[in-house]
Scaffold this motif. Structure first.
Motif, PDB file in Angstrom:
ATOM      1  N   LEU A  44      23.767 -13.380 -31.663  1.00  0.00           N
ATOM      2  CA  LEU A  44      22.959 -12.551 -32.085  1.00  0.00           C
ATOM      3  C   LEU A  44      21.754 -12.497 -31.187  1.00  0.00           C
ATOM      4  CD1 LEU A  44      23.071 -13.254 -35.859  1.00  0.00           C
ATOM      5  CD2 LEU A  44      23.948 -11.346 -34.971  1.00  0.00           C
ATOM      6  N   LEU A  45      21.279 -13.613 -30.732  1.00  0.00           N
ATOM      7  CA  LEU A  45      20.022 -13.820 -29.716  1.00  0.00           C
ATOM      8  C   LEU A  45      20.251 -13.091 -28.471  1.00  0.00           C
ATOM      9  CD1 LEU A  45      18.823 -17.546 -30.294  1.00  0.00           C
ATOM     10  CD2 LEU A  45      17.674 -15.050 -30.745  1.00  0.00           C
ATOM     11  N   THR A  46      21.696 -13.252 -28.107  1.00  0.00           N
ATOM     12  CA  THR A  46      21.881 -12.470 -26.716  1.00  0.00           C
ATOM     13  C   THR A  46      21.977 -11.086 -26.829  1.00  0.00           C
ATOM     14  OG1 THR A  46      23.317 -14.558 -26.058  1.00  0.00           O
ATOM     15  CG2 THR A  46      23.685 -12.358 -24.941  1.00  0.00           C
ATOM     16  N   VAL A  47      22.837 -10.520 -27.911  1.00  0.00           N
ATOM     17  CA  VAL A  47      22.433  -9.322 -27.971  1.00  0.00           C
ATOM     18  C   VAL A  47      21.173  -8.512 -28.297  1.00  0.00           C
ATOM     19  CG1 VAL A  47      23.538  -7.143 -29.658  1.00  0.00           C
ATOM     20  CG2 VAL A  47      24.969  -8.846 -28.875  1.00  0.00           C
ATOM     21  N   PHE A  48      20.296  -9.173 -29.303  1.00  0.00           N
ATOM     22  CA  PHE A  48      19.072  -8.773 -29.755  1.00  0.00           C
ATOM     23  C   PHE A  48      18.109  -8.859 -28.753  1.00  0.00           C
ATOM     24  CE2 PHE A  48      14.991  -9.704 -31.560  1.00  0.00           C
ATOM     25  CZ  PHE A  48      14.639  -8.244 -32.358  1.00  0.00           C
ATOM     26  N   LEU A  49      18.054  -9.901 -27.760  1.00  0.00           N
ATOM     27  CA  LEU A  49      16.987 -10.099 -26.803  1.00  0.00           C
ATOM     28  C   LEU A  49      16.983  -9.134 -25.642  1.00  0.00           C
ATOM     29  CD1 LEU A  49      16.487 -14.016 -26.990  1.00  0.00           C
ATOM     30  CD2 LEU A  49      14.784 -12.045 -27.884  1.00  0.00           C
ATOM     31  N   ASN A  50      18.367  -9.058 -25.292  1.00  0.00           N
ATOM     32  CA  ASN A  50      18.744  -8.420 -23.935  1.00  0.00           C
ATOM     33  C   ASN A  50      18.525  -6.717 -24.559  1.00  0.00           C
ATOM     34  OD1 ASN A  50      19.677  -9.651 -21.606  1.00  0.00           O
ATOM     35  ND2 ASN A  50      20.934 -10.751 -23.184  1.00  0.00           N
ATOM     36  N   LEU A  51      18.699  -6.344 -25.836  1.00  0.00           N
ATOM     37  CA  LEU A  51      18.575  -4.958 -26.195  1.00  0.00           C
ATOM     38  C   LEU A  51      17.201  -4.680 -26.120  1.00  0.00           C
ATOM     39  CD1 LEU A  51      19.735  -2.330 -27.290  1.00  0.00           C
ATOM     40  CD2 LEU A  51      19.726  -3.329 -29.676  1.00  0.00           C
TER      41      LEU A  51
END
Length: 331
Positions: A44-51
């Motif tokens: 979730l952090l990977t997807v959200f932060l890079n988004l």
């Protein structure tokens, strides 16, 4: 063992109804739940932060610079890593449940993203090298259009890494020893070639460029400190610009350093012991470290870049939906 023990044995299989099923890796229930929670949080952090990085650089006009275009490309590849982690989460017990074709596609996507990330890191290193070592010609040599072309070529060239998976893609699952396994085989020559072209040469280029950047940056910093009391207003602007470039070099240097730390085990194991790498269950920890790099990059931006923190605030508070928000003063 008595026949009454059969149900216990069945629970150890990925597919209890099949005699040819692989064995499931049995771990304490609490440890399994903990692993699922950690992987879910990282995903979730990977997807959200890079988004957030993608939206910030794409939306705000002040951030449309050559350097940020490279960061954007890296964020896109890191964003896709979040989806790969979804597959990784199902492998905690060592079983692959979604078929041989998806196994081959999983590895293909993994190879493409890995090579793209390496290419992005090389481009970032070259960008910082020119900015610090040849600042007078930076705006001429590094233009937005040239960077966009290089980024497109980076993504296109990453498709060539699928050559190493040719047999595995044409005949998915041919190397599986049981049902529920996801195994690919790459011969020694291909592994050595991949290790050289996708790790040794890129890392050598990156390290050499950043060593040069470091030497020049240190000399520039000393020069700025020695002349700080005698600069004029125009000179102070130049000093501020140099400080900005040095800060960008330092930040992206941290990104490159973390990248090397996270990728080294992955490539070293791939060369040293193929079975250890490509048996997903036994390679989970090494691969997760390699994937975790994609979660760390936006955290580094948030720590070093004030503009990224400001962008997060504008996005989270939905001010980005207002008319003309793309012209917001972010820097």
């Amino acid at each position: 063992m008595s026949p009454t023990a059969n149900p216990v044995n069945e629970t150890e299989l990925c597919f209890p109804q099949l005699n040819s099923s692989c064995n499931r890796v049995l771990r304490p229930y609490a440890l399994t739940i903990f692993a699922y929670i950690i992987l879910s949080i990282i995903t979730l952090l990977t997807v959200f932060l890079n988004l957030l990085v993608i939206i910030s650089i794409s939306h705000f006009k002040q951030l449309h610079t050559p350097t940020n275009s490279l960061i954007l490309s890296l964020a896109v590849s890191d964003f896709f890593v979040g989806f790969i982690l979804l597959f990784q989460s199902m492998l905690i017990d060592g079983c692959w449940y979604i078929g041989d074709l998806m196994c081959a596609l999983y590895y293909g996507l993994d190879y493409i993203i890995c090579s793209t990330s390496v290419g992005n890191m090389i481009l970032i290193s070259i960008d910082r090298y020119v900015a610090i070592c040849d600042p007078l010609h930076y705006s001429i040599r590094v233009t937005q259009k040239r960077v966009q072309v290089c980024v497109c070529l980076c993504w296109i060239c990453s498709l060539f890494c699928l050559v190493f998976l040719n047999e595995n893609l044409t005949q998915p699952g041919q190397y599986n020893s049981c049902v529920g396994e996801c195994v690919i085989i790459i011969n020694l020559i291909e592994r050595v070639a991949g290790f050289i072209f996708y790790f040794i040469l890129p890392i050598t280029v990156i390290v050499v460029l950043y060593m040069r950047v470091f030497v020049v940056a240190v000399s520039q910093a000393r020069a700025m400190r020695s002349h700080i009391t005698t600069v004029t207003v125009q000179g102070s602007r130049k000093v501020t610009a140099k400080k900005s470039e040095l800060k960008a070099a330092r930040t992206l240097g941290v990104v490159v350093g973390v990248f090397i730390i996270c990728f080294c085990p992955y490539f070293c194991v791939s060369l040293a012991d193929q079975e250890t790498l490509f048996n997903i269950s036994s390679a989970a920890y090494v691969i997760c470290l390699y994937y975790f790099n994609s979660c760390l990059n936006p955290l580094i931006y948030a720590f070093f870049y004030p503009w990224f923190r400001k962008c997060i605030k504008v996005i989270v508070t939905l001010q980005i939906l207002k008319s003309g928000s793309s012209d917001t003063n972010i820097l």
